[in-house]
Motif scaffolding. Structure first.
Motif, mmCIF file in Angstrom:
data_model
loop_
_atom_site.group_PDB
_atom_site.id
_atom_site.type_symbol
_atom_site.label_atom_id
_atom_site.label_comp_id
_atom_site.label_asym_id
_atom_site.label_seq_id
_atom_site.Cartn_x
_atom_site.Cartn_y
_atom_site.Cartn_z
ATOM 1 N N LEU A 70 7.978 -3.208 4.099
ATOM 2 C CA LEU A 70 7.567 -4.237 3.736
ATOM 3 C C LEU A 70 6.312 -4.535 4.405
ATOM 4 C CD1 LEU A 70 10.219 -7.324 4.657
ATOM 5 C CD2 LEU A 70 9.972 -5.716 2.654
ATOM 6 N N ALA A 71 5.031 -4.804 3.195
ATOM 7 C CA ALA A 71 4.081 -5.149 3.458
ATOM 8 C C ALA A 71 4.338 -6.822 4.843
ATOM 9 C CB ALA A 71 2.582 -5.636 2.579
ATOM 10 N N PRO A 72 3.187 -6.496 5.812
ATOM 11 C CA PRO A 72 2.888 -7.115 6.818
ATOM 12 C C PRO A 72 1.925 -8.382 6.686
ATOM 13 C CG PRO A 72 1.772 -5.631 7.838
ATOM 14 C CD PRO A 72 2.565 -5.138 6.182
ATOM 15 N N MET A 109 0.255 1.535 2.519
ATOM 16 C CA MET A 109 -1.002 0.766 3.287
ATOM 17 C C MET A 109 -1.976 1.819 2.556
ATOM 18 S SD MET A 109 -2.814 -1.201 4.175
ATOM 19 C CE MET A 109 -4.430 -1.573 5.325
ATOM 20 N N PRO A 110 -2.364 1.550 1.509
ATOM 21 C CA PRO A 110 -3.732 2.047 1.088
ATOM 22 C C PRO A 110 -4.854 2.723 1.613
ATOM 23 C CG PRO A 110 -3.399 0.950 -0.495
ATOM 24 C CD PRO A 110 -3.037 0.434 1.290
ATOM 25 N N TYR A 111 -4.293 3.028 3.179
ATOM 26 C CA TYR A 111 -5.402 3.491 4.407
ATOM 27 C C TYR A 111 -6.037 5.280 3.803
ATOM 28 C CZ TYR A 111 -2.181 6.793 6.570
ATOM 29 O OH TYR A 111 -0.765 7.368 7.068
ATOM 30 N N ALA A 188 -10.950 0.384 -3.832
ATOM 31 C CA ALA A 188 -10.224 0.124 -5.378
ATOM 32 C C ALA A 188 -9.058 1.267 -5.486
ATOM 33 C CB ALA A 188 -10.849 0.057 -6.588
ATOM 34 N N HIS A 189 -8.819 2.197 -4.716
ATOM 35 C CA HIS A 189 -7.907 2.680 -4.607
ATOM 36 C C HIS A 189 -6.847 3.198 -5.881
ATOM 37 C CE1 HIS A 189 -5.864 -0.991 -3.753
ATOM 38 N NE2 HIS A 189 -4.138 -0.609 -4.140
ATOM 39 N N CYS A 190 -7.811 3.756 -7.009
ATOM 40 C CA CYS A 190 -6.823 3.978 -8.441
ATOM 41 C C CYS A 190 -5.938 4.778 -8.270
ATOM 42 C CB CYS A 190 -8.328 4.143 -9.654
ATOM 43 S SG CYS A 190 -9.451 2.752 -9.352
ATOM 44 N N GLY A 191 -6.129 6.419 -7.329
ATOM 45 C CA GLY A 191 -6.281 7.361 -7.573
ATOM 46 C C GLY A 191 -4.186 7.167 -6.535
ATOM 47 N N MET A 192 -4.216 6.168 -6.428
ATOM 48 C CA MET A 192 -3.282 5.475 -5.704
ATOM 49 C C MET A 192 -1.805 5.631 -6.597
ATOM 50 S SD MET A 192 -1.941 3.095 -2.717
ATOM 51 C CE MET A 192 -0.184 3.636 -1.862
ATOM 52 N N CYS A 193 -1.755 4.797 -7.661
ATOM 53 C CA CYS A 193 -1.305 5.120 -8.806
ATOM 54 C C CYS A 193 -1.722 6.378 -9.608
ATOM 55 C CB CYS A 193 -1.147 3.944 -9.317
ATOM 56 S SG CYS A 193 -1.001 2.418 -8.639
#
Ligand code: HEC
Ligand code: HEC
Ligand code: HEC
Length: 411
Positions: A70-72, A109-111, A188-193
């Motif tokens: 869950l996102a805090p 979390m995309p750190y 923008a963390h495009c690579g996360m998806c």
């Protein structure tokens, strides 16, 4: 004498007011920049529970391969949010994936991407978040099953898959390209998806941006690959898609529709162009399937179904109608290595993104009730191999499995 003191006090007062105004102006500029950077990072996507009306108060479940996190709450509430955090603690969360008290965060979390953002940008985001309404909302993030619930395991994970630190500028490339790299690889963390993951959820770095299954959708190859990627898209096509969710080729649905409406539709034109220029410079693959023969039984059945059920909107030659019905001929998403999204869209239909630039997102009807698994497999195999397209056929078993999976998803 007395009037001299009064005058001096008045002058001092004016000087203090002016200094305060300058300080306020500077703070305002930082907060405004932070607001924009939080939008680039799409922090609200995960940290706001949809429909709650409580921005950044957390509680939204984030799917990971190992279970749900869950996102805090990241509002300035001191007890249940991040109001009591120091600047350094906040910077460490984004750049190192380490939360308050040395807690190791999960890469839900995309750190792994935010680590590329400068300290200055991260602190501007912090300054903006300090101005949103504090909400008292305690969230227990960690809902993972054993052994993934053990946060210390992230130490080993980070050692394997996390390369912290800022990007060095690439001097041989333009300032625009470098800005694009900073955004795509960072906030923008495009690579996360869009980047395929290994069995532990780490990025397959050799397959950078080459397509990945996410939340029951396929986020396609967004390199410059000629067939499966953006090779046939111009910089303007990419900008139009990110700005409006539509262009002459494709329409954004699923997680990308959310990404467009909440984030890219509100990005500055110059940032969208920078992203497009950078993506157009990402090399694609070389291996491409040969098209199936037109007299293949699946092609013949698929062609008949297409003429009856699909051609009215997508047109007989698959060209579509710009801005209304996406093109299927030459569309990279249709020739994706992985057909997850295609099967999903045909079974379930899709609502494309509605944005200020394209206010009515046209819808694709659902066919699950009308077409059985064999027919869905044929028509998708057909559109993947008609009009010069070429991609591996889709099996009946694959459609059956996807139909089963979809029946168990809430979204
Ligand atoms: C893809 C979903 C996602 C996005 C986007 C996202 N976060 Fe998070 N964030 C999470 C999750 C999930 C956690 C909890 C991780 C954990 O408990 O290990 C988290 C944790 C945090 C924490 C630690 C809070 C705490 O109480 O430990 C901070 C701070 C934070 N995020 C800030 C941000 C900011 C700022 C942005 C935008 C730049 C952002 N997040 C974008 C999912 C996201
Ligand atoms: C939350 C996951 C997610 C994020 C983050 C995301 N994308 Fe996507 N993207 C998708 C999915 C899923 C699709 C497929 C949508 C569909 O089938 O309509 C997609 C589609 C696209 C397409 C269309 C490709 C085609 O062939 O039709 C482009 C271009 C794109 N994304 C670019 C980006 C860029 C650039 C970023 C970063 C700024 C980004 N995406 C961030 C999930 C995501
Ligand atoms: C009533 C008009 C209509 C009909 C009939 C229709 N479609 Fe669509 N289709 C759409 C619209 C609108 C979209 C864009 C929705 C989206 O993906 O966001 C779409 C999207 C798609 C996509 C996704 C393209 C992309 O860029 O992601 C595929 C694949 C597709 N349709 C295939 C088919 C097939 C196969 C049939 C017949 C079985 C069919 N469509 C029938 C209107 C239609």
């Amino acid at each position: 004498m007395r009037s001299g003191v009064l005058l001096a006090a008045a002058v001092l007062g004016l000087a203090i007011t002016a200094a305060r105004a300058a300080q306020d102006k500077q703070n305002f500029t930082i907060i405004e920049r932070g607001r924009y950077l939080a939008l680039l990072g799409d922090c609200a996507a995960c940290h706001t529970e949809p429909g709650s009306g409580q921005a950044f108060a957390g509680g939204r479940p984030i799917e990971t391969p190992f279970g749900t996190v869950l996102a805090p709450n990241i509002t300035p509430d001191r007890d249940t949010g991040i109001g009591a955090w120091t600047d350094d603690e906040f910077v460490d969360a984004l750049q190192k994936g380490v939360g308050r008290g040395g807690v190791h965060l999960y890469p839900a979390m995309p750190y792994t991407y935010y680590t590329r953002a400068t300290r200055e940008d991260v602190l501007a985001i912090r300054a903006y978040l300090a101005t949103v309404a504090p909400v008292r909302h305690a969230v227990v993030s960690n809902q993972l099953p054993f052994p993934f619930d053990i946060r210390a395991s992230m130490l080993a994970w980070n050692r394997l898959f996390f390369s912290p630190g800022r990007l060095a500028p690439t001097p041989a490339k333009s300032a625009e390209w470098n800005r694009g790299a900073y955004l795509v690889e960072g906030l923008a963390h495009c690579g996360m998806c869009h980047t395929p993951k290994n069995f532990l959820g780490g990025d397959e770095t050799s397959q950078h941006l080459k397509g990945n299954v996410v939340q029951g959708w396929y986020a396609p190859d967004i390199t410059d690959d000629a067939r499966r990627g953006l090779g046939g898209w111009s910089v303007d096509d990419i900008v139009a898609y990110l700005r409006s969710g539509h262009n002459r080729i494709a329409a954004a649905s699923g997680p990308m529709a959310e990404e467009v409406t909440r984030s890219s539709a509100q990005m500055d034109e110059s940032d969208l162009r920078a992203i497009a220029v950078y993506l157009k410079d990402q090399p694609g693959g070389e291996e491409h399937a040969a098209p199936l023969a037109v007299d293949d039984a699946r092609m013949r059945t698929g062609s008949a179904i297409y003429a009856d059920e699909c051609s009215a909107c997508h047109t007989p030659n698959g060209g579509g109608i710009a801005g209304l019905f996406p093109a299927l001929n030459g569309a990279p998403a249709v020739q994706s290595a992985d057909p997850t999204s295609l099967i999903r869209v045909v079974l379930q239909g899709a609502q494309s993104a509605a944005t200020p630039a394209a206010p009515t997102g046209p819808a694709m009807p659902q066919f699950a009730w009308l077409l059985d698994n064999a027919k869905v497999a044929s028509v998708i195999t057909y559109i993947r191999n008609a009009w010069g397209n070429a991609a591996p056929p889709v099996s009946i078993e694959r459609v059956a499995a996807e139909r089963h999976r979809l029946s168990r998803r809430a979204d």
